[in-house]
Structures are given as C-alpha cells and as structure tokens.
Design a protein around this motif. Structure first.
Motif, PDB file in Angstrom:
ATOM      1  N   GLU A 180       0.835  -1.190   0.000  1.00  0.00           N
ATOM      2  CA  GLU A 180       0.000   0.000   0.000  1.00  0.00           C
ATOM      3  C   GLU A 180       0.874   1.245   0.000  1.00  0.00           C
ATOM      4  OE1 GLU A 180      -4.116  -1.347   2.176  1.00  0.00           O
ATOM      5  OE2 GLU A 180      -2.646  -0.241   3.344  1.00  0.00           O
ATOM      6  N   VAL A 181       0.568   2.160  -0.917  1.00  0.00           N
ATOM      7  CA  VAL A 181       1.271   3.432  -1.023  1.00  0.00           C
ATOM      8  C   VAL A 181       0.270   4.525  -0.695  1.00  0.00           C
ATOM      9  CG1 VAL A 181       2.543   4.986  -2.537  1.00  0.00           C
ATOM     10  CG2 VAL A 181       2.838   2.511  -2.758  1.00  0.00           C
ATOM     11  N   VAL A 182       0.629   5.361   0.294  1.00  0.00           N
ATOM     12  CA  VAL A 182      -0.257   6.404   0.784  1.00  0.00           C
ATOM     13  C   VAL A 182       0.335   7.778   0.471  1.00  0.00           C
ATOM     14  CG1 VAL A 182      -1.331   7.363   2.874  1.00  0.00           C
ATOM     15  CG2 VAL A 182      -0.964   4.910   2.685  1.00  0.00           C
ATOM     16  N   VAL A 183      -0.515   8.696   0.006  1.00  0.00           N
ATOM     17  CA  VAL A 183      -0.114  10.079  -0.243  1.00  0.00           C
ATOM     18  C   VAL A 183      -1.106  10.972   0.489  1.00  0.00           C
ATOM     19  CG1 VAL A 183       0.267  11.858  -1.995  1.00  0.00           C
ATOM     20  CG2 VAL A 183       0.813   9.473  -2.519  1.00  0.00           C
ATOM     21  N   ASP A 184      -0.604  11.923   1.278  1.00  0.00           N
ATOM     22  CA  ASP A 184      -1.502  12.830   1.997  1.00  0.00           C
ATOM     23  C   ASP A 184      -2.154  13.807   1.018  1.00  0.00           C
ATOM     24  OD1 ASP A 184      -0.025  15.682   2.264  1.00  0.00           O
ATOM     25  OD2 ASP A 184       1.443  14.050   2.387  1.00  0.00           O
ATOM     26  N   LYS A 185      -3.292  14.365   1.422  1.00  0.00           N
ATOM     27  CA  LYS A 185      -4.078  15.174   0.489  1.00  0.00           C
ATOM     28  C   LYS A 185      -3.345  16.429   0.028  1.00  0.00           C
ATOM     29  CE  LYS A 185      -7.105  17.835   3.437  1.00  0.00           C
ATOM     30  NZ  LYS A 185      -8.449  18.099   3.872  1.00  0.00           N
ATOM     31  N   MET A 186      -2.452  16.993   0.827  1.00  0.00           N
ATOM     32  CA  MET A 186      -1.700  18.178   0.405  1.00  0.00           C
ATOM     33  C   MET A 186      -0.636  17.830  -0.635  1.00  0.00           C
ATOM     34  SD  MET A 186      -3.190  20.580   1.963  1.00  0.00           S
ATOM     35  CE  MET A 186      -2.118  21.977   1.745  1.00  0.00           C
ATOM     36  N   SER A 187      -0.131  16.604  -0.627  1.00  0.00           N
ATOM     37  CA  SER A 187       0.926  16.190  -1.552  1.00  0.00           C
ATOM     38  C   SER A 187       0.397  15.647  -2.874  1.00  0.00           C
ATOM     39  CB  SER A 187       1.804  15.119  -0.890  1.00  0.00           C
ATOM     40  OG  SER A 187       2.438  15.629   0.256  1.00  0.00           O
ATOM     41  N   VAL A 188      -0.872  15.233  -2.910  1.00  0.00           N
ATOM     42  CA  VAL A 188      -1.427  14.619  -4.119  1.00  0.00           C
ATOM     43  C   VAL A 188      -1.208  15.478  -5.371  1.00  0.00           C
ATOM     44  CG1 VAL A 188      -3.593  13.937  -5.257  1.00  0.00           C
ATOM     45  CG2 VAL A 188      -3.059  13.075  -2.982  1.00  0.00           C
ATOM     46  N   PRO A 189      -1.513  16.798  -5.352  1.00  0.00           N
ATOM     47  CA  PRO A 189      -1.314  17.571  -6.585  1.00  0.00           C
ATOM     48  C   PRO A 189       0.149  17.688  -7.011  1.00  0.00           C
ATOM     49  CG  PRO A 189      -2.442  18.908  -4.904  1.00  0.00           C
ATOM     50  CD  PRO A 189      -2.148  17.568  -4.310  1.00  0.00           C
ATOM     51  N   TYR A 190       1.069  17.714  -6.051  1.00  0.00           N
ATOM     52  CA  TYR A 190       2.496  17.817  -6.364  1.00  0.00           C
ATOM     53  C   TYR A 190       3.047  16.517  -6.961  1.00  0.00           C
ATOM     54  CZ  TYR A 190       2.622  22.080  -3.556  1.00  0.00           C
ATOM     55  OH  TYR A 190       2.397  23.331  -3.064  1.00  0.00           O
ATOM     56  N   LEU A 191       2.386  15.392  -6.651  1.00  0.00           N
ATOM     57  CA  LEU A 191       2.883  14.081  -7.068  1.00  0.00           C
ATOM     58  C   LEU A 191       2.066  13.445  -8.195  1.00  0.00           C
ATOM     59  CD1 LEU A 191       3.674  12.693  -3.518  1.00  0.00           C
ATOM     60  CD2 LEU A 191       5.335  13.330  -5.280  1.00  0.00           C
ATOM     61  N   ALA A 192       1.059  14.172  -8.713  1.00  0.00           N
ATOM     62  CA  ALA A 192       0.194  13.618  -9.761  1.00  0.00           C
ATOM     63  C   ALA A 192       1.024  13.184 -10.972  1.00  0.00           C
ATOM     64  CB  ALA A 192      -0.849  14.654 -10.169  1.00  0.00           C
ATOM     65  N   GLY A 193       0.932  11.909 -11.314  1.00  0.00           N
ATOM     66  CA  GLY A 193       1.641  11.372 -12.467  1.00  0.00           C
ATOM     67  C   GLY A 193       3.098  11.026 -12.218  1.00  0.00           C
ATOM     68  N   ALA A 194       3.579  11.180 -10.988  1.00  0.00           N
ATOM     69  CA  ALA A 194       4.973  10.866 -10.673  1.00  0.00           C
ATOM     70  C   ALA A 194       5.205   9.353 -10.732  1.00  0.00           C
ATOM     71  CB  ALA A 194       5.340  11.395  -9.297  1.00  0.00           C
ATOM     72  N   SER A 195       6.426   8.972 -11.078  1.00  0.00           N
ATOM     73  CA  SER A 195       6.814   7.563 -11.132  1.00  0.00           C
ATOM     74  C   SER A 195       7.967   7.330 -10.161  1.00  0.00           C
ATOM     75  CB  SER A 195       7.266   7.182 -12.542  1.00  0.00           C
ATOM     76  OG  SER A 195       6.201   7.318 -13.439  1.00  0.00           O
ATOM     77  N   ILE A 196       7.852   6.269  -9.376  1.00  0.00           N
ATOM     78  CA  ILE A 196       8.897   5.917  -8.419  1.00  0.00           C
ATOM     79  C   ILE A 196       9.510   4.594  -8.833  1.00  0.00           C
ATOM     80  CG2 ILE A 196       9.392   5.385  -6.007  1.00  0.00           C
ATOM     81  CD1 ILE A 196       7.049   7.226  -5.301  1.00  0.00           C
ATOM     82  N   ASP A 197      10.835   4.582  -8.884  1.00  0.00           N
ATOM     83  CA  ASP A 197      11.570   3.387  -9.267  1.00  0.00           C
ATOM     84  C   ASP A 197      12.646   3.137  -8.211  1.00  0.00           C
ATOM     85  OD1 ASP A 197      12.314   1.184 -10.734  1.00  0.00           O
ATOM     86  OD2 ASP A 197      13.147   2.304 -12.418  1.00  0.00           O
TER      87      ASP A 197
END
Length: 123
Positions: free
Chosen positions: A78-95
C-alpha cells in the motif's frame, strides 16, 4: 474516521492517487517491509517544504491513515499520499535503482519545474 488511526481500515473506501510505483520499487518496498516484520505498515510519500529548491520528497513507513489520504496498492504494497501532496505528485513515477553508481529510490515527477544540483529538492 478520526485524524489518525491504527485500527484496520478498508482502504478501498479511500480515494486513489496516480503515483506509479515500478515493479522493482514495489519488490524493494515489500522486501523492506518483510525485514521490519510488521504487517501494519504502508509506504507514505509526501512533499514537504525544504531543500535548496523549496520542496523535498519524504518516503517512509507509516502505520497511520490520515483524513484525506489517497491510497493505491501495488502487488500487496500500500502506497499512501496525503491530500496536500497529491497535486504535487500527480503522475509521478517511483523506481528503485541498484547499481554500482547508485542505490535508492528515484522519483520522476512531471510537476517539478526544476531541481537543485544535488537532486534532493525541486520546485
């Protein structure tokens, strides 16, 4: 739901984010969670003020779910993103890279207008 909780919560009822976790990164997170020996932890990804360029990424294990969190599952992780960070991370890819030159998680974020020379912060 309270501000934070460690009780079992059905994450299917929470909104989803669109941060992508590669298969390699998901396997590494699962391996690290196995080493922790706890089944109540999730990978939390956040954006916080700091660094040379204004914003830094935070990746850590968290047992809490907070109001407004967005959750997505990748192969049992499970990967969790807080509501304030969601717009900053939209479409981001983690490798995850594991080479002689570099070992660690990498974030490719289409929302980052630029970054500092150290590569640890962005704006």
């Amino acid at each position: 739901m309270s501000a934070s909780t460690t009780e079992t919560v059905d994450t299917a009822d929470l909104p989803a984010h669109d941060v992508n976790l590669s298969d390699v990164a998901a396997q590494k997170v699962a391996s690290l969670l196995d080493q922790e020996g706890r089944t109540d932890l999730r990978l939390r990804i956040a954006v916080q003020p700091g660094g040379c360029s204004g914003l830094i990424y935070q990746l850590y294990f968290d047992e809490r779910l907070l109001d407004g969190d967005a959750v997505r599952e990748y192969d049992g992780v499970e990967v969790v993103v807080d509501k304030m960070s969601v717009p900053y991370l939209a479409g981001a890819s983690i490798d995850f890279e594991d080479t002689i030159a570099k070992q660690g998680f990498t974030i490719d974020n289409p929302n980052a207008a630029g970054s500092c020379a150290c590569g640890d912060s962005f704006h």
